[in-house]
Scaffold this motif. Structure first.
Motif, PDB file in Angstrom:
ATOM      1  N   SER A 237       1.116  -1.324  -0.046  1.00  0.00           N
ATOM      2  CA  SER A 237       0.127   0.160   0.189  1.00  0.00           C
ATOM      3  C   SER A 237       0.886   1.314  -0.589  1.00  0.00           C
ATOM      4  O   SER A 237       1.771   1.081   0.020  1.00  0.00           O
ATOM      5  CB  SER A 237      -1.045  -0.251   1.073  1.00  0.00           C
ATOM      6  OG  SER A 237       0.223   0.190   2.608  1.00  0.00           O
ATOM      7  N   VAL A 238       0.376   2.567  -0.388  1.00  0.00           N
ATOM      8  CA  VAL A 238       0.470   3.854  -0.691  1.00  0.00           C
ATOM      9  C   VAL A 238       1.468   3.638   0.689  1.00  0.00           C
ATOM     10  O   VAL A 238       2.135   4.122   1.022  1.00  0.00           O
ATOM     11  CB  VAL A 238       0.032   4.972  -0.725  1.00  0.00           C
ATOM     12  CG1 VAL A 238       1.013   6.677  -0.563  1.00  0.00           C
ATOM     13  CG2 VAL A 238      -0.486   4.444  -2.162  1.00  0.00           C
ATOM     14  N   LYS A 239       0.737   3.874   2.298  1.00  0.00           N
ATOM     15  CA  LYS A 239       1.437   3.787   3.737  1.00  0.00           C
ATOM     16  C   LYS A 239       2.639   3.206   3.570  1.00  0.00           C
ATOM     17  O   LYS A 239       3.539   3.879   4.293  1.00  0.00           O
ATOM     18  CB  LYS A 239       0.187   2.984   4.166  1.00  0.00           C
ATOM     19  CG  LYS A 239      -0.576   4.569   4.200  1.00  0.00           C
ATOM     20  CD  LYS A 239      -2.096   4.135   5.743  1.00  0.00           C
ATOM     21  CE  LYS A 239      -2.844   5.990   5.746  1.00  0.00           C
ATOM     22  NZ  LYS A 239      -4.240   4.765   6.687  1.00  0.00           N
ATOM     23  N   ARG A 240       2.578   2.151   3.587  1.00  0.00           N
ATOM     24  CA  ARG A 240       4.035   0.735   3.421  1.00  0.00           C
ATOM     25  C   ARG A 240       5.096   1.323   3.219  1.00  0.00           C
ATOM     26  O   ARG A 240       6.010   1.122   3.142  1.00  0.00           O
ATOM     27  CB  ARG A 240       3.347  -0.428   3.920  1.00  0.00           C
ATOM     28  CG  ARG A 240       2.405  -0.200   4.897  1.00  0.00           C
ATOM     29  CD  ARG A 240       2.219  -2.316   4.023  1.00  0.00           C
ATOM     30  NE  ARG A 240       0.948  -3.207   5.507  1.00  0.00           N
ATOM     31  CZ  ARG A 240       0.873  -4.223   5.303  1.00  0.00           C
ATOM     32  NH1 ARG A 240       1.045  -5.107   4.323  1.00  0.00           N
ATOM     33  NH2 ARG A 240       0.016  -4.595   6.347  1.00  0.00           N
ATOM     34  N   LEU A 241       4.636   1.396   1.186  1.00  0.00           N
ATOM     35  CA  LEU A 241       5.382   1.823   0.429  1.00  0.00           C
ATOM     36  C   LEU A 241       6.186   3.342   1.288  1.00  0.00           C
ATOM     37  O   LEU A 241       7.151   3.508   1.205  1.00  0.00           O
ATOM     38  CB  LEU A 241       5.204   2.668  -0.732  1.00  0.00           C
ATOM     39  CG  LEU A 241       5.626   3.077  -1.829  1.00  0.00           C
ATOM     40  CD1 LEU A 241       6.730   1.980  -1.994  1.00  0.00           C
ATOM     41  CD2 LEU A 241       4.882   3.180  -2.824  1.00  0.00           C
ATOM     42  N   ILE A 242       5.588   4.231   1.907  1.00  0.00           N
ATOM     43  CA  ILE A 242       6.531   5.757   2.298  1.00  0.00           C
ATOM     44  C   ILE A 242       7.013   5.183   2.802  1.00  0.00           C
ATOM     45  O   ILE A 242       8.369   5.337   3.551  1.00  0.00           O
ATOM     46  CB  ILE A 242       5.067   6.640   2.864  1.00  0.00           C
ATOM     47  CG1 ILE A 242       4.054   7.160   2.120  1.00  0.00           C
ATOM     48  CG2 ILE A 242       5.867   8.012   3.491  1.00  0.00           C
ATOM     49  CD1 ILE A 242       3.048   8.274   1.674  1.00  0.00           C
ATOM     50  N   LEU A 243       6.835   3.842   3.779  1.00  0.00           N
ATOM     51  CA  LEU A 243       7.332   3.649   5.467  1.00  0.00           C
ATOM     52  C   LEU A 243       8.386   2.858   5.366  1.00  0.00           C
ATOM     53  O   LEU A 243       9.828   3.220   5.950  1.00  0.00           O
ATOM     54  CB  LEU A 243       6.618   3.049   6.521  1.00  0.00           C
ATOM     55  CG  LEU A 243       7.043   2.044   7.330  1.00  0.00           C
ATOM     56  CD1 LEU A 243       7.516   2.949   8.357  1.00  0.00           C
ATOM     57  CD2 LEU A 243       5.984   1.182   8.211  1.00  0.00           C
ATOM     58  N   PHE A 244       9.019   2.207   4.178  1.00  0.00           N
ATOM     59  CA  PHE A 244       9.281   1.372   3.722  1.00  0.00           C
ATOM     60  C   PHE A 244      10.475   2.020   2.866  1.00  0.00           C
ATOM     61  O   PHE A 244      11.481   2.213   2.867  1.00  0.00           O
ATOM     62  CB  PHE A 244       8.755   0.468   2.425  1.00  0.00           C
ATOM     63  CG  PHE A 244       8.223  -0.762   3.301  1.00  0.00           C
ATOM     64  CD1 PHE A 244       8.704  -1.015   4.839  1.00  0.00           C
ATOM     65  CD2 PHE A 244       7.256  -1.529   2.826  1.00  0.00           C
ATOM     66  CE1 PHE A 244       7.949  -1.731   5.269  1.00  0.00           C
ATOM     67  CE2 PHE A 244       7.262  -2.562   2.680  1.00  0.00           C
ATOM     68  CZ  PHE A 244       7.159  -2.551   4.439  1.00  0.00           C
ATOM     69  N   GLY A 245       9.796   2.984   2.378  1.00  0.00           N
ATOM     70  CA  GLY A 245      11.178   4.190   1.179  1.00  0.00           C
ATOM     71  C   GLY A 245      11.767   5.031   2.461  1.00  0.00           C
ATOM     72  O   GLY A 245      12.986   5.232   2.607  1.00  0.00           O
ATOM     73  N   ALA A 246      10.703   5.295   3.839  1.00  0.00           N
ATOM     74  CA  ALA A 246      11.939   6.046   4.901  1.00  0.00           C
ATOM     75  C   ALA A 246      13.076   4.902   5.486  1.00  0.00           C
ATOM     76  O   ALA A 246      13.937   6.054   5.675  1.00  0.00           O
ATOM     77  CB  ALA A 246      10.749   6.576   5.947  1.00  0.00           C
ATOM     78  N   LEU A 247      12.792   4.112   6.019  1.00  0.00           N
ATOM     79  CA  LEU A 247      13.895   2.990   6.163  1.00  0.00           C
ATOM     80  C   LEU A 247      15.513   3.024   5.289  1.00  0.00           C
ATOM     81  O   LEU A 247      15.601   2.938   5.968  1.00  0.00           O
ATOM     82  CB  LEU A 247      12.732   1.906   6.792  1.00  0.00           C
ATOM     83  CG  LEU A 247      12.233   2.185   7.170  1.00  0.00           C
ATOM     84  CD1 LEU A 247      11.485   0.583   8.009  1.00  0.00           C
ATOM     85  CD2 LEU A 247      12.194   2.082   8.844  1.00  0.00           C
ATOM     86  N   ALA A 248      13.895   2.654   4.097  1.00  0.00           N
ATOM     87  CA  ALA A 248      15.630   2.336   2.883  1.00  0.00           C
ATOM     88  C   ALA A 248      16.587   3.976   3.140  1.00  0.00           C
ATOM     89  O   ALA A 248      17.275   3.804   2.675  1.00  0.00           O
ATOM     90  CB  ALA A 248      14.705   2.176   1.910  1.00  0.00           C
ATOM     91  N   PHE A 249      15.549   4.728   2.704  1.00  0.00           N
ATOM     92  CA  PHE A 249      16.727   6.275   3.028  1.00  0.00           C
ATOM     93  C   PHE A 249      17.499   6.188   3.875  1.00  0.00           C
ATOM     94  O   PHE A 249      18.821   6.784   4.063  1.00  0.00           O
ATOM     95  CB  PHE A 249      15.256   6.977   3.183  1.00  0.00           C
ATOM     96  CG  PHE A 249      16.004   8.537   2.808  1.00  0.00           C
ATOM     97  CD1 PHE A 249      16.590   8.775   1.902  1.00  0.00           C
ATOM     98  CD2 PHE A 249      16.540   9.294   3.994  1.00  0.00           C
ATOM     99  CE1 PHE A 249      17.425   9.733   1.582  1.00  0.00           C
ATOM    100  CE2 PHE A 249      17.373  10.680   3.967  1.00  0.00           C
ATOM    101  CZ  PHE A 249      17.837  11.183   2.858  1.00  0.00           C
ATOM    102  N   ALA A 250      16.811   6.027   5.485  1.00  0.00           N
ATOM    103  CA  ALA A 250      17.873   5.886   6.727  1.00  0.00           C
ATOM    104  C   ALA A 250      18.453   5.046   6.161  1.00  0.00           C
ATOM    105  O   ALA A 250      20.378   5.280   6.749  1.00  0.00           O
ATOM    106  CB  ALA A 250      17.059   5.416   7.926  1.00  0.00           C
TER     107      ALA A 250
END
Length: 250
Positions: A237-250
């Motif tokens: 989902s979009v919410k999970r995508l944003i969460l995973f993106g934030a984790l990947a960025f970190a």
């Protein structure tokens, strides 16, 4: 058998034995591949498809004309002649490829050919990485790398190949492009044992070879390709995508 000319073309482009293997060193493989390809298309009754132009051919035609006009405007040289000759071959290869692929089965066969050859290069690249002499199959050395780049990617060396793939960035393109074909075997209806086999024997070597090129742009593109597969496979989902993106960025 119908795709034999395509196999030969991809082999001469990717493996390029004429550039490093002594029995074929210096051979003009294009004098063999293109006539043979023409004969195969004629035998299949597909020569008419070579001249069945589409929108992409129009765009290419405009670019081709631009190359010629630019060369005339800026002064015709030996390089100009070579560029016109080169872009002519590009167009012939594209049209021959379109004419060769007449069905979904042919398309799968073309993808299979590309992945097999990419796997050969992946094995070569991995062996090159761990060769204490630092030399690849073609006798090529590692690509140039500076201390800052080495630190950022965690590598002491970067692999490369020969011909058009003699730079680590363009070499990485081979593996990044082949990975989506490997991902096809990591999802249903493929059985779980076969998925594990494909992950370890196809996807992992391709991803590892991409990493060993040390191309930061290529590594990011490969990671993005893997991320798109995960999103598609598990319907993220979009919410999970944003969460995973934030984790990947970190």
């Amino acid at each position: 058998m119908r795709l034999l000319p395509l196999w030969l073309f991809l082999g001469s482009l990717m493996i390029a034995p004429q550039l490093w293997w002594s029995p074929m060193l210096g051979a003009r493989v294009d004098f063999l591949v293109y006539p043979l390809w023409f004969v195969f298309l004629a035998a299949r009754g597909r020569l008419g498809e070579v001249l069945r132009f589409q929108a992409l051919d129009g765009a290419y035609g405009v670019m081709y004309l631009w190359v010629i006009l630019s060369s005339i405007t800026n002064g015709w040289t030996d390089v100009s002649s070579f560029q016109v000759y080169l872009y002519t071959k590009y167009w012939v290869v594209y049209r021959f490829t379109c004419a060769s692929i007449a069905s979904y089965k042919d398309l799968r066969g073309a993808g299979y050919a590309f992945v097999v050859l990419a796997m050969v290069l992946a094995i070569e690249g991995i062996q090159h990485t761990f060769n204490p002499m630092g030399v690849g199959w073609a006798g090529q050395s590692f690509a140039w790398i500076d201390a800052e780049s080495a630190k950022s990617i965690g590598l002491a060396s970067r692999i490369r190949w020969v011909g058009i793939f003699d730079g680590p960035g363009v070499f990485c393109v081979v593996f990044t492009t082949a990975l989506p074909f490997a991902f096809r075997y990591l999802a249903p209806p493929v059985s779980i044992p076969m998925r594990l086999l494909a992950a370890t024997t196809i996807a992992a070597p391709l991803a590892l070879a991409a990493y060993y090129t040390g191309s930061r742009g290529g590594i990011l593109a490969t990671a993005a390709m893997a991320g798109m597969f995960v999103i598609s496979r598990f319907q993220v989902s979009v919410k999970r995508l944003i969460l995973f993106g934030a984790l990947a960025f970190a």
